[in-house]
Design a protein around this motif. Structure first.
Motif, PDB file in Angstrom:
ATOM      1  N   GLY A  95       0.806  -1.210   0.000  1.00 35.00           N
ATOM      2  CA  GLY A  95       0.000   0.000   0.000  1.00 35.00           C
ATOM      3  C   GLY A  95       0.837   1.256   0.000  1.00 35.00           C
ATOM      4  N   ILE A  96       0.256   2.340   0.485  1.00 37.13           N
ATOM      5  CA  ILE A  96       0.911   3.639   0.537  1.00 37.13           C
ATOM      6  C   ILE A  96       1.192   3.992   1.991  1.00 37.13           C
ATOM      7  CG2 ILE A  96       0.681   6.096   0.034  1.00 37.13           C
ATOM      8  CD1 ILE A  96       1.042   4.374  -2.430  1.00 37.13           C
ATOM      9  N   PHE A  97       2.434   4.386   2.272  1.00 38.06           N
ATOM     10  CA  PHE A  97       2.848   4.725   3.633  1.00 38.06           C
ATOM     11  C   PHE A  97       2.333   6.112   4.003  1.00 38.06           C
ATOM     12  CE2 PHE A  97       6.410   6.326   6.459  1.00 38.06           C
ATOM     13  CZ  PHE A  97       5.934   5.663   7.591  1.00 38.06           C
ATOM     14  N   ILE A  98       1.628   6.176   5.120  1.00 38.07           N
ATOM     15  CA  ILE A  98       1.048   7.426   5.591  1.00 38.07           C
ATOM     16  C   ILE A  98       1.804   7.910   6.822  1.00 38.07           C
ATOM     17  CG2 ILE A  98      -1.049   8.584   6.374  1.00 38.07           C
ATOM     18  CD1 ILE A  98      -1.269   7.504   3.561  1.00 38.07           C
ATOM     19  N   GLY A 155      -2.332  11.566  18.544  1.00 28.13           N
ATOM     20  CA  GLY A 155      -3.120  12.297  17.563  1.00 28.13           C
ATOM     21  C   GLY A 155      -2.763  11.989  16.127  1.00 28.13           C
ATOM     22  N   ALA A 156      -1.651  11.325  15.903  1.00 32.64           N
ATOM     23  CA  ALA A 156      -1.251  10.935  14.541  1.00 32.64           C
ATOM     24  C   ALA A 156      -0.418   9.670  14.641  1.00 32.64           C
ATOM     25  CB  ALA A 156      -0.454  12.046  13.864  1.00 32.64           C
ATOM     26  N   LYS A 157      -0.710   8.720  13.785  1.00 29.21           N
ATOM     27  CA  LYS A 157       0.034   7.467  13.793  1.00 29.21           C
ATOM     28  C   LYS A 157       0.549   7.142  12.399  1.00 29.21           C
ATOM     29  CE  LYS A 157      -2.336   5.068  17.620  1.00 29.21           C
ATOM     30  NZ  LYS A 157      -1.177   4.565  18.359  1.00 29.21           N
ATOM     31  N   LEU A 158       1.637   6.415  12.352  1.00 31.79           N
ATOM     32  CA  LEU A 158       2.107   5.864  11.094  1.00 31.79           C
ATOM     33  C   LEU A 158       1.127   4.777  10.658  1.00 31.79           C
ATOM     34  CD1 LEU A 158       5.860   5.245  12.043  1.00 31.79           C
ATOM     35  CD2 LEU A 158       4.783   7.371  11.283  1.00 31.79           C
ATOM     36  N   SER A 159       0.916   4.630   9.367  1.00 36.65           N
ATOM     37  CA  SER A 159       0.022   3.580   8.889  1.00 36.65           C
ATOM     38  C   SER A 159       0.318   3.285   7.427  1.00 36.65           C
ATOM     39  CB  SER A 159      -1.451   3.996   9.058  1.00 36.65           C
ATOM     40  OG  SER A 159      -1.744   5.121   8.244  1.00 36.65           O
ATOM     41  N   VAL A 160      -0.298   2.230   6.937  1.00 34.16           N
ATOM     42  CA  VAL A 160      -0.248   1.899   5.518  1.00 34.16           C
ATOM     43  C   VAL A 160      -1.681   1.839   5.009  1.00 34.16           C
ATOM     44  CG1 VAL A 160       0.293   0.127   3.797  1.00 34.16           C
ATOM     45  CG2 VAL A 160       1.932   0.648   5.612  1.00 34.16           C
ATOM     46  N   ALA A 161      -1.975   2.647   3.997  1.00 29.52           N
ATOM     47  CA  ALA A 161      -3.280   2.573   3.326  1.00 29.52           C
ATOM     48  C   ALA A 161      -3.181   1.457   2.297  1.00 29.52           C
ATOM     49  CB  ALA A 161      -3.608   3.898   2.662  1.00 29.52           C
ATOM     50  N   PRO A 162      -3.865   0.338   2.497  1.00 31.85           N
ATOM     51  CA  PRO A 162      -3.682  -0.810   1.603  1.00 31.85           C
ATOM     52  C   PRO A 162      -4.282  -0.584   0.223  1.00 31.85           C
ATOM     53  CG  PRO A 162      -5.448  -1.246   3.165  1.00 31.85           C
ATOM     54  CD  PRO A 162      -4.850   0.064   3.568  1.00 31.85           C
ATOM     55  N   PHE A 163      -3.650  -1.177  -0.775  1.00 31.02           N
ATOM     56  CA  PHE A 163      -4.204  -1.133  -2.118  1.00 31.02           C
ATOM     57  C   PHE A 163      -5.517  -1.904  -2.171  1.00 31.02           C
ATOM     58  CE2 PHE A 163       0.411  -0.668  -3.408  1.00 31.02           C
ATOM     59  CZ  PHE A 163       0.285   0.665  -3.749  1.00 31.02           C
ATOM     60  N   VAL A 221     -16.902   3.025 -21.048  1.00 32.14           N
ATOM     61  CA  VAL A 221     -16.150   2.298 -20.021  1.00 32.14           C
ATOM     62  C   VAL A 221     -16.477   2.750 -18.598  1.00 32.14           C
ATOM     63  CG1 VAL A 221     -14.251   1.999 -21.646  1.00 32.14           C
ATOM     64  CG2 VAL A 221     -14.167   3.868 -19.998  1.00 32.14           C
ATOM     65  N   ALA A 222     -17.157   3.873 -18.449  1.00 24.47           N
ATOM     66  CA  ALA A 222     -17.361   4.453 -17.113  1.00 24.47           C
ATOM     67  C   ALA A 222     -18.116   3.527 -16.167  1.00 24.47           C
ATOM     68  CB  ALA A 222     -18.076   5.793 -17.226  1.00 24.47           C
ATOM     69  N   ALA A 223     -19.177   2.884 -16.644  1.00 23.69           N
ATOM     70  CA  ALA A 223     -20.031   2.096 -15.751  1.00 23.69           C
ATOM     71  C   ALA A 223     -19.284   0.928 -15.117  1.00 23.69           C
ATOM     72  CB  ALA A 223     -21.245   1.582 -16.526  1.00 23.69           C
ATOM     73  N   ALA A 224     -18.290   0.382 -15.807  1.00 23.38           N
ATOM     74  CA  ALA A 224     -17.588  -0.802 -15.305  1.00 23.38           C
ATOM     75  C   ALA A 224     -16.255  -0.465 -14.651  1.00 23.38           C
ATOM     76  CB  ALA A 224     -17.362  -1.787 -16.450  1.00 23.38           C
ATOM     77  N   SER A 225     -15.924   0.824 -14.535  1.00 24.89           N
ATOM     78  CA  SER A 225     -14.576   1.209 -14.085  1.00 24.89           C
ATOM     79  C   SER A 225     -14.614   2.016 -12.790  1.00 24.89           C
ATOM     80  CB  SER A 225     -13.875   2.035 -15.167  1.00 24.89           C
ATOM     81  OG  SER A 225     -13.842   1.344 -16.397  1.00 24.89           O
ATOM     82  N   ASP A 226     -13.634   1.752 -11.930  1.00 26.24           N
ATOM     83  CA  ASP A 226     -13.447   2.566 -10.730  1.00 26.24           C
ATOM     84  C   ASP A 226     -12.515   3.745 -11.006  1.00 26.24           C
ATOM     85  OD1 ASP A 226     -14.954   0.842  -8.925  1.00 26.24           O
ATOM     86  OD2 ASP A 226     -13.316  -0.588  -9.172  1.00 26.24           O
ATOM     87  N   ILE A 227     -11.597   3.571 -11.957  1.00 30.34           N
ATOM     88  CA  ILE A 227     -10.698   4.629 -12.407  1.00 30.34           C
ATOM     89  C   ILE A 227     -10.574   4.507 -13.920  1.00 30.34           C
ATOM     90  CG2 ILE A 227      -8.353   5.583 -12.314  1.00 30.34           C
ATOM     91  CD1 ILE A 227      -8.028   4.331  -9.561  1.00 30.34           C
ATOM     92  N   ILE A 228     -10.602   5.644 -14.622  1.00 35.51           N
ATOM     93  CA  ILE A 228     -10.407   5.642 -16.066  1.00 35.51           C
ATOM     94  C   ILE A 228      -9.058   6.293 -16.370  1.00 35.51           C
ATOM     95  CG2 ILE A 228     -11.252   6.512 -18.281  1.00 35.51           C
ATOM     96  CD1 ILE A 228     -14.069   6.476 -17.082  1.00 35.51           C
ATOM     97  N   ILE A 229      -8.275   5.633 -17.231  1.00 36.65           N
ATOM     98  CA  ILE A 229      -6.965   6.157 -17.618  1.00 36.65           C
ATOM     99  C   ILE A 229      -6.956   6.329 -19.134  1.00 36.65           C
ATOM    100  CG2 ILE A 229      -4.477   5.781 -17.601  1.00 36.65           C
ATOM    101  CD1 ILE A 229      -4.925   3.915 -15.191  1.00 36.65           C
ATOM    102  N   ALA A 302      -4.995   3.118  -3.530  1.00 33.78           N
ATOM    103  CA  ALA A 302      -5.064   2.901  -2.083  1.00 33.78           C
ATOM    104  C   ALA A 302      -6.231   3.651  -1.457  1.00 33.78           C
ATOM    105  CB  ALA A 302      -3.754   3.335  -1.426  1.00 33.78           C
ATOM    106  N   GLY A 303      -7.096   4.210  -2.297  1.00 31.75           N
ATOM    107  CA  GLY A 303      -8.265   4.909  -1.780  1.00 31.75           C
ATOM    108  C   GLY A 303      -7.979   6.299  -1.256  1.00 31.75           C
TER     109      GLY A 303
END
Length: 352
Positions: A95-98, A155-163, A221-229, A302-303
């Motif tokens: 994921g992405i390191f936060i 008040g703030a923690k290290l985390s990983v936002a998972p893919f 493609v929009a209806a079937a896609s979460d992201i369009i590239i 990673a949202g």
């Protein structure tokens, strides 16, 4: 904590500050001095030893490092057991390191004896990769200093936002002169880029580089896609160019065009009416090398939403060109015609 040389008889129960190896006797740094050590040292004629002696209210290096690690480690991270005053923190998910850089500064500002180092924010992280390390410099620190460091981390923690296993809709525009092999290779490289994220390409459309035709493909493609590239046959040069115009014709809005990351300058971010993000890929996205395109796509997978303000903050650290591509100072060609024209340095380049 007391530190210094003491008579051998006074060293019982203290911590060895510097390892010693003399005629078969081995004293390791951090080891507790035992009665048999004292006897052996006396037999060797050694009358003093450099030791550390914790005082009332001190917390040992390992206990202190572990306490801070537990306070600062958040979601999808694992804390390893301490050793020699150090605790390492690892990712449990891809994921992405936060991390909030101000948090790191707050912790490190508490006491020079308590240190915290992490990877850079928003870095792409693989499961099992170390993301942070805590090191207590001396053998013990005052409990008050440790408490303040733990409080600074609150008040703030290290985390990983998972893919997330998102669906990617890919559209490639075509113009005479663009080889189909290039288009095919681009789709293959994209699949390789997202292989560790769980994302899949669910549509791979090809359409002439034309506003109405591209707008229609976006709707398809929009209806079937979460992201369009969208990979353009021609680089985006303006907000009124073919790709942004087609996105707007399909009901979308342009979020940001351009970015202070090189390569990656000509990236476009947009959003359809239903919230589906659209990326107008820069030309460098056809290469496997890291670019600003990777930074944005990885966050989205990673949202993590990417705003215009987020893009503008990517400049520091945004120069990604390899050292091998840079001109060495001794080989740089300098052309100056006069003192009134100091800017003619003969360095040029165009990164999409």
């Amino acid at each position: 904590m007391k530190f210094g040389a003491v008579p051998i008889q006074r060293s019982l129960g203290a911590i060895v500050a510097h390892g010693r190896a003399v005629k078969g006797l081995v004293l390791k740094k951090g080891e507790i001095v035992r009665p048999h050590h004292i006897l052996a040292l006396e037999e060797l004629g050694i009358d003093s030893l450099v030791v550390a002696e914790p005082e009332a209210g001190d917390v040992g290096e390992n206990a202190a490092a572990l306490a801070l690690a537990r306070a600062i480690a958040g979601d999808n991270l694992v804390v390893e057991p301490p050793g020699t005053g150090r605790v390492n923190i690892f990712a449990e998910r891809n994921g992405i390191f936060i991390v909030d850089p101000t948090l790191i500064d707050r912790v490190n500002a508490v006491d020079e004896r308590i240190t915290l180092a992490t990877l850079a924010p928003m870095r792409n992280i693989a499961r099992g990769e170390m993301v942070a390390t805590i090191k207590i410099i001396p053998f013990a620190v005052p409990e008050t200093a440790l408490t303040n460091a733990v409080d600074a981390a609150s008040g703030a923690k290290l985390s990983v936002a998972p893919f997330r296993p998102l669906r990617l809709g890919v559209i490639s525009t075509l113009l005479p002169g663009l080889k189909m092999s290039v288009v095919t290779k681009t789709s293959r490289l994209l699949a390789e880029r997202v292989a560790t994220t769980g994302a899949t390409i669910v549509a791979d459309e090809r359409v002439v580089h034309d506003v109405p035709l591209l707008a229609g493909a976006i709707g398809t493609v929009a209806a079937a896609s979460d992201i369009i590239i969208i990979f353009g046959a021609s680089a985006i040069s303006d907000r009124r160019d073919v790709i942004p115009a087609a996105i707007e014709q399909s009901g979308g809005d342009i979020v940001h065009f351009g970015m202070p990351v090189d390569p990656g300058n000509l990236l476009l971010i947009a959003q359809l009416a239903d919230g589906t993000p659209v990326l107008g890929a820069p030309g460098c996205a056809r290469s496997p090398k890291e670019s600003g395109f990777d930074w944005v796509l990885q966050r989205m997978l990673a949202g993590i939403s990417v705003s215009s303000a987020d893009i503008r903050r990517m400049g520091a650290g945004g120069l990604l060109i390899d050292d091998a591509q840079r001109m060495r100072p001794e080989t740089r060609q300098v052309r100056r015609t006069s003192f009134s024209q100091p800017n003619l340095i003969g360095i040029s380049g165009d990164q999409a």
